[in-house]
Design a protein around this motif. Structure first.
Motif, short mmCIF file in Angstrom:
data_model
loop_
_atom_site.label_atom_id
_atom_site.label_comp_id
_atom_site.label_asym_id
_atom_site.label_seq_id
_atom_site.Cartn_x
_atom_site.Cartn_y
_atom_site.Cartn_z
N PRO A 166 0.81 -1.24 0.00
CA PRO A 166 0.00 0.00 0.00
C PRO A 166 0.83 1.27 0.00
O PRO A 166 0.31 2.33 -0.37
N LEU A 167 2.08 1.22 0.43
CA LEU A 167 2.87 2.43 0.64
C LEU A 167 3.08 3.19 -0.68
O LEU A 167 3.74 2.71 -1.60
N ASN A 168 2.47 4.37 -0.76
CA ASN A 168 2.51 5.27 -1.92
C ASN A 168 1.76 4.71 -3.13
O ASN A 168 1.92 5.24 -4.24
N TYR A 169 0.95 3.68 -2.94
CA TYR A 169 0.10 3.18 -4.03
C TYR A 169 -1.02 4.19 -4.26
O TYR A 169 -1.88 4.39 -3.40
N ASN A 170 -0.98 4.85 -5.42
CA ASN A 170 -1.90 5.97 -5.68
C ASN A 170 -1.85 6.99 -4.55
O ASN A 170 -2.86 7.57 -4.18
N PHE A 171 -0.64 7.15 -3.99
CA PHE A 171 -0.31 8.14 -2.96
C PHE A 171 -0.83 7.78 -1.56
O PHE A 171 -0.81 8.63 -0.66
N PHE A 172 -1.27 6.53 -1.35
CA PHE A 172 -1.63 6.15 0.02
C PHE A 172 -0.39 6.32 0.90
O PHE A 172 0.69 5.82 0.57
N PRO A 173 -0.53 6.99 2.05
CA PRO A 173 0.67 7.44 2.77
C PRO A 173 1.28 6.43 3.74
O PRO A 173 2.33 6.73 4.33
N LYS A 174 0.67 5.28 3.94
CA LYS A 174 1.14 4.37 4.98
C LYS A 174 1.36 2.95 4.44
O LYS A 174 1.02 2.64 3.31
N SER A 175 1.89 2.09 5.32
CA SER A 175 2.28 0.74 4.92
C SER A 175 1.19 -0.30 5.12
O SER A 175 1.35 -1.45 4.73
N CYS A 176 0.11 0.07 5.77
CA CYS A 176 -1.06 -0.81 5.91
C CYS A 176 -2.29 0.07 6.09
O CYS A 176 -2.18 1.29 6.25
N CYS A 177 -3.46 -0.53 6.06
CA CYS A 177 -4.71 0.17 6.34
C CYS A 177 -5.18 -0.25 7.73
O CYS A 177 -5.16 -1.44 8.07
N THR A 178 -5.61 0.70 8.54
CA THR A 178 -6.17 0.42 9.85
C THR A 178 -7.55 1.05 9.93
O THR A 178 -7.67 2.28 9.95
N SER A 179 -8.58 0.24 9.94
CA SER A 179 -9.97 0.72 9.85
C SER A 179 -10.67 0.48 11.18
O SER A 179 -10.93 -0.66 11.56
#
Length: 402
Positions: free
Chosen positions: A198-211
């Motif tokens: 996820p890191l920088n994938y389409n500018f996502f800023p973090k290494s995982c998602c926490t929902s």
């Protein structure tokens, strides 16, 4: 503010806003080594209310110690971390965005992007945030049958991803921030030689998602401390030896109410029932029927904006696998295909809304949502769960206990 902040002795320092005993300290003040007096706060609320005036001490400190031209100073302020995320990761702000929030959760500032060692093999979006091969690949339109060597790479990468998620699960407790969870995910991933997809994938800023709680998916790790009674989904993806792995689980934080426990268990069961149906000849659209049936019988709804996806050399590709009933997914399963199933089940309505950061998707009514995900391989006789739980995986789900 909690991530990176130091505990402050309440007997000696008072909140800069209200004068109450202070337990938290501004992380930027800590970084700049400014006096602790005037930088201590009793709560996140007091910190946020004071931010517009308090932040001036940072700029004064920077300007007095190292003069720079206005352009350079503005660039620094937008990259020093612990700012609110906007525009799908392309912008930062000192101010909490205005939004008609649907539930109790609010975004908190995020830290700066974590570095990747040069020796780690990186996907094509790692530097500039733009996937280049994936959008134009033929694999967006037909489902790949993996060769044996690709399948072996998938197994290895999925095992790493499982270990990463298990490491994250072990640190979840009241008081930890989702940014700290992200740090664990990041470090364990790169220590295994992988890249956090996820890191920088389409500018996502973090290494995982926490929902957390009402967040359906794509929550950004930030400075908010998890609270007793929360639920949090951690979504881990790993890139290793040229292929991706993807899985997630929803965890309890401390003592969780019975209705949330039922929601999380139902979501787990939805995924298990869907996986049990996977084999050659099954239509992809049947997965949504299975999931929707179990969720609705339990009194829950299925989020419709996101679906399972093909995975391998590409992070996301065909097939699309909706989790809701009466979907129009095309195609049948064949041996050698790899894809994810990742149902998102809501306690209330299925409809969703997007936060101003452009990533965090929440329930329209503010009620809670849960999710589970596995990466799967269709075999000649059925299915192999490539990201399956291991005997060493943390024992965190009560319904799995004998």
């Amino acid at each position: 503010m909690a991530g990176g902040s130091d505990a402050v002795e309440s007997t000696t320092l008072s909140c800069a806003k209200c004068g109450k005993p202070a337990h938290l300290q501004c992380p930027k003040c800590v970084e700049l080594k400014l006096p602790r007096e005037g930088a201590a706060f009793c709560s996140q609320d007091c910190f946020k209310v004071s931010w517009s005036s308090h932040k001036s001490v940072h700029s004064k400190s920077i300007s007095s110690s190292a003069p720079v031209n206005p352009g350079e100073q503005n660039a620094a302020s937008q990259n020093d971390g612990w700012l609110y995320c906007l525009r799908k990761g392309n912008a930062r702000s000192h101010e909490l965005p205005h939004f008609d929030w649907t539930g109790q959760l609010r975004p908190y500032p995020i830290s700066k992007r974590r570095p990747i060692p040069n020796q780690i093999d990186q996907p094509d979006w790692a530097l500039d945030g733009i996937p280049k091969i994936e959008p134009n690949s033929d694999l967006q339109y037909h489902v790949e049958i993996k060769a044996p060597d690709q399948i072996e790479k998938m197994r290895e990468t999925c095992r790493i991803a499982r270990d990463v998620l298990d490491a994250a699960a072990r640190v979840i407790r009241p008081g930890i921030t989702t940014d700290e969870i992200d740090a664990v995910v990041h470090e364990v991933t790169i220590s295994a030689g992988g890249y956090p997809s996820p890191l920088n994938y389409n500018f996502f800023p973090k290494s995982c998602c926490t929902s957390v709680n009402e967040v359906i998916c794509h929550g950004i790790p930030d400075a908010r401390k998890l609270e007793d009674g929360d639920i949090v989904n951690v979504d881990v993806s790993v890139y290793y030896k040229g292929v991706h792995a993807d899985l997630n689980e929803t965890f309890f934080v401390g003592n969780v109410d019975e209705s949330s426990q039922r929601l999380v268990q139902c979501t787990y069961e939805c995924l298990e029932k869907a996986i049990a149906a996977v084999k050659p000849g099954v239509r992809f659209r049947e997965i949504g029927e299975i999931i929707n049936r179990h969720a609705s019988m339990s009194g829950f709804s299925v989020a419709k904006s996101y679906c399972g996806h093909g995975i391998g050399d590409l992070f996301h590709c065909a097939p699309n696998i909706p989790h809701y009933a009466r979907n129009k997914a095309v195609g049948v399963m064949k041996a050698g295909q790899t894809f994810t199933i990742e149902p998102m089940i809501n306690a209330g309505v299925w409809r969703d809304r997007m936060w101003p950061d452009g990533w965090t998707d929440v329930t329209a009514d503010g009620k809670r949502s849960a999710q589970f995900e596995h990466t799967l391989l269709v075999t000649d006789t059925g299915v192999e769960v490539l990201t399956a739980r291991l005997p060493t995986s943390p024992n965190v789900f009560p319904w799995l206990n004998p």
